[in-house]
Design a protein around this motif. Structure first.
Motif, mmCIF file in Angstrom:
data_model
loop_
_atom_site.group_PDB
_atom_site.id
_atom_site.type_symbol
_atom_site.label_atom_id
_atom_site.label_comp_id
_atom_site.label_asym_id
_atom_site.label_seq_id
_atom_site.Cartn_x
_atom_site.Cartn_y
_atom_site.Cartn_z
ATOM 1 N N LEU A 129 -0.393 -0.172 8.621
ATOM 2 C CA LEU A 129 -0.563 -1.510 9.716
ATOM 3 C C LEU A 129 -0.301 -2.856 8.643
ATOM 4 C CD1 LEU A 129 -3.375 -0.031 11.882
ATOM 5 C CD2 LEU A 129 -0.982 -0.708 12.513
ATOM 6 N N ALA A 130 -0.956 -2.652 7.595
ATOM 7 C CA ALA A 130 -1.143 -4.038 6.725
ATOM 8 C C ALA A 130 0.154 -4.390 6.528
ATOM 9 C CB ALA A 130 -2.254 -3.827 5.607
ATOM 10 N N ALA A 169 -6.860 1.387 0.003
ATOM 11 C CA ALA A 169 -6.357 0.907 -1.490
ATOM 12 C C ALA A 169 -4.712 0.936 -1.405
ATOM 13 C CB ALA A 169 -6.707 2.456 -2.104
ATOM 14 N N LEU A 170 -4.204 0.384 -2.420
ATOM 15 C CA LEU A 170 -2.660 0.491 -2.591
ATOM 16 C C LEU A 170 -2.427 1.784 -3.485
ATOM 17 C CD1 LEU A 170 -2.312 -3.210 -4.138
ATOM 18 C CD2 LEU A 170 -2.240 -2.159 -1.943
ATOM 19 N N THR A 171 -1.573 2.808 -2.934
ATOM 20 C CA THR A 171 -1.487 3.964 -3.649
ATOM 21 C C THR A 171 -0.433 3.842 -4.783
ATOM 22 O OG1 THR A 171 -1.876 4.830 -1.462
ATOM 23 C CG2 THR A 171 -0.768 6.195 -3.167
ATOM 24 N N PRO A 172 -0.899 4.230 -5.835
ATOM 25 C CA PRO A 172 0.119 4.086 -6.996
ATOM 26 C C PRO A 172 1.167 5.136 -7.326
ATOM 27 C CG PRO A 172 -1.676 5.021 -7.814
ATOM 28 C CD PRO A 172 -2.154 4.503 -6.299
ATOM 29 N N VAL A 173 2.478 5.097 -7.472
ATOM 30 C CA VAL A 173 3.576 5.994 -7.576
ATOM 31 C C VAL A 173 3.203 6.934 -8.465
ATOM 32 C CG1 VAL A 173 5.874 6.314 -7.786
ATOM 33 C CG2 VAL A 173 5.264 4.355 -6.711
ATOM 34 N N ALA A 220 0.838 -1.382 -0.177
ATOM 35 C CA ALA A 220 -0.125 0.035 -0.039
ATOM 36 C C ALA A 220 0.764 0.991 -0.027
ATOM 37 C CB ALA A 220 -0.946 -0.063 1.118
ATOM 38 N N VAL A 221 2.036 1.064 0.731
ATOM 39 C CA VAL A 221 3.003 2.322 0.768
ATOM 40 C C VAL A 221 4.259 2.023 0.442
ATOM 41 C CG1 VAL A 221 3.625 4.079 2.087
ATOM 42 C CG2 VAL A 221 1.863 3.040 2.652
ATOM 43 N N GLY A 222 4.813 0.866 0.916
ATOM 44 C CA GLY A 222 6.362 0.455 0.327
ATOM 45 C C GLY A 222 7.376 1.450 1.029
ATOM 46 N N ALA A 231 -1.436 -12.584 3.117
ATOM 47 C CA ALA A 231 -2.694 -13.144 3.058
ATOM 48 C C ALA A 231 -3.597 -12.412 3.933
ATOM 49 C CB ALA A 231 -2.551 -14.653 3.284
ATOM 50 N N GLU A 232 -3.074 -11.751 5.154
ATOM 51 C CA GLU A 232 -3.747 -11.296 5.858
ATOM 52 C C GLU A 232 -4.765 -10.017 5.571
ATOM 53 O OE1 GLU A 232 -2.575 -11.325 10.201
ATOM 54 O OE2 GLU A 232 -1.389 -13.138 9.526
ATOM 55 N N TYR A 233 -4.335 -9.117 5.069
ATOM 56 C CA TYR A 233 -4.862 -7.692 4.514
ATOM 57 C C TYR A 233 -4.393 -7.533 2.951
ATOM 58 C CZ TYR A 233 -5.195 -7.628 9.563
ATOM 59 O OH TYR A 233 -5.534 -7.942 10.957
ATOM 60 N N LEU A 234 -3.274 -7.532 2.562
ATOM 61 C CA LEU A 234 -2.829 -6.751 1.463
ATOM 62 C C LEU A 234 -3.385 -7.779 0.193
ATOM 63 C CD1 LEU A 234 0.715 -5.666 2.497
ATOM 64 C CD2 LEU A 234 -1.247 -4.219 1.501
#
Length: 464
Positions: free
Chosen positions: A284-285, A303-307, A114-116, A291-294
């Motif tokens: 947090l994710a 959401a996953l924030t695109p670069v 999501a952030v990385g 497998a738990e959240y992402l």
């Protein structure tokens, strides 16, 4: 340096002074403040960006509520640091194009982020780029501003704050993060709903913070003399299934799409561990297995924030900054949600101030080795930032936090010592990576390092 008149004078060196986020926020906060008389020196490897921000900063004199801050761009890091009372560090480790590789390559291996920027494969390789940068800055501070207070705003927060302390053990540095504001805003909302009026803000809420950066928890919550944890737990039970939308005011629809959350990850962690989670879901994710959240972010309300969005947002902010520089947009004195100016005012002899920060563990958090960077509350005063005893996390959660903390400390030491052989084994044990077969994990690691190799020291490249 103190001026015991109406204002307290302070000399601030801002490293990364061409920033379009933190530097702009500091300008507005200083213009709103009535305690400090600040002289701000801006240094950036993009010298033109620092000059632009100096011009914009000086335009804030017209709207300042107190003593107008003065801004000056410096051509060298040493020139910015010399004689500084406070140093602020806000840099981007590499480019957004490098961050795109941090996100894109792991996605090919089934690891969405999501952030990385903190843990996981993206946070790990970002740290490999950033630790040498912060080590260089820390060394310069030791040489040119050894008594300055130092605030690190750059992620990965724990590792980079640790880098400053590792290269300059006497440094008076802390890491500053605004994530805990999220739960404080939730508690204020709960209290206001109960009172039927907008009486409280997050600044009225006190929390006892435990954890590591972006994986923080609170075990005590108070507001207006009341224990608010029972009310917060009732709020979580009420919203456990549908979630509770949390967005930032003044942001557009696209920002909300990528940064808004429903707090379902935080609520689920509370269900599992029995303690409220304080950070945002997107961070947090990333501390938990894929497998738990992402694996299904939509199910968990984030959401996953695109670069690509970050690049568009940067370009829009840069255009707005140029408009302000040209006088077509008026600056505004505005108090942000950030605690930095309050911390500086306290350090310069103003009223003591308590906030959550990242510091080496000297016993404030039980169950984590001494010297490890942890996030708890600290008291800011003329004595400096002093950590406040936070206690301990629940045992099951502590084991998970400790694993991340140990990996971060080992990563820091491996990069600083040039121990290339230690890097991949650490990378492979991160919860987001651990499920991959070793050959696949190794291939991903080598590709990620090669993709941003221009920013990584030569002694850390190549197979080991």
């Amino acid at each position: 340096m103190h001026d015991f008149g109406q204002y307290r004078s302070v000399r601030i060196a801002f490293v990364g002074g061409g920033s379009l986020n933190w530097a702009m926020g500091l300008m507005a906060d200083l213009a709103h403040d009535t305690r400090l008389s600040a002289q701000v020196r801006l240094y950036d490897i993009d010298a033109e960006a620092a000059r632009r921000n100096a011009e914009i900063g000086n335009l804030h004199a017209a709207v300042s509520r107190g003593a107008p801050a003065g801004y000056r761009a410096c051509e060298t890091l040493a020139g910015a640091l010399e004689g500084a009372d406070v140093v602020v560090i806000s840099i981007l480790p590499g480019r957004f194009e490098d961050m795109a590789q941090d996100i894109g390559i792991p996605a090919e291996y089934g690891i969405p982020q999501a952030v990385g920027d903190t843990v996981g494969p993206g946070g790990f390789v970002r740290a490999m780029r950033a630790i040498p940068m912060l080590a260089s800055i820390g060394t310069a501070i030791r040489e040119h501003a050894p008594t300055a207070y130092v605030c690190n705003l750059t992620n990965p927060m724990s590792v980079l704050t640790g880098a400053l302390h590792a290269v300059f053990p006497g440094i008076r540095a802390w890491g500053e993060c605004h994530e805990v504001t999220k739960i404080r805003k939730q508690v204020a909302w709960i209290a206001n709903r109960g009172a039927g009026t907008e009486r409280f803000t997050h600044r009225d809420v006190q929390v006892n913070v435990l954890g590591i950066n972006h994986f923080t928890f609170v075990d005590r919550i108070a507001l207006d003399g009341r224990d608010m944890r029972p009310a917060y737990e009732a709020f979580v039970r009420e919203h456990m299934e549908p979630g509770w939308a949390q967005t930032e005011s003044g942001k557009d629809e696209e920002h909300h799409r990528y940064f808004g959350t429903r707090n379902l990850v935080a609520f689920d962690l509370f269900r599992r561990f029995g303690i409220p989670a304080a950070s945002g879901d997107r961070h947090l994710a990333e501390f938990m297995p894929v497998a738990e959240y992402l694996a299904d972010p939509a199910r968990w309300g984030f959401a996953l924030t695109p670069v690509e969005y970050r690049i568009r947002d940067r370009d829009a902010k840069r255009a707005r900054a140029e408009e302000m520089r040209a006088g077509r947009i008026a600056p505004r004195a505005h108090r942000s949600d950030e605690a930095l100016v309050d911390q500086i005012a306290a350090l310069m002899g103003g009223a003591p101030f308590v906030s959550n920060v990242n510091l080496p563990n000297h016993g404030q958090m039980a169950g984590i080795p001494q010297g490890t960077i942890v996030e708890t509350n600290a008291l800011f005063s003329g004595l400096g930032p002093q950590p406040i005893g936070a206690g301990a996390l629940p045992p099951d959660l502590l084991a998970h936090v400790a694993g991340h903390a140990e990996r971060q400390t080992a990563l820091l030491h491996a990069v600083l010592s040039g121990d290339r052989a230690a890097l991949f084994p650490l990378f492979a044990t991160d919860p987001l990576v651990a499920h991959l077969p070793q050959p696949r994990a190794r291939e991903m690691f080598d590709r990620m390092v090669a993709a941003t190799a221009g920013w990584i020291p030569d002694n850390l490249k190549g197979a080991a």
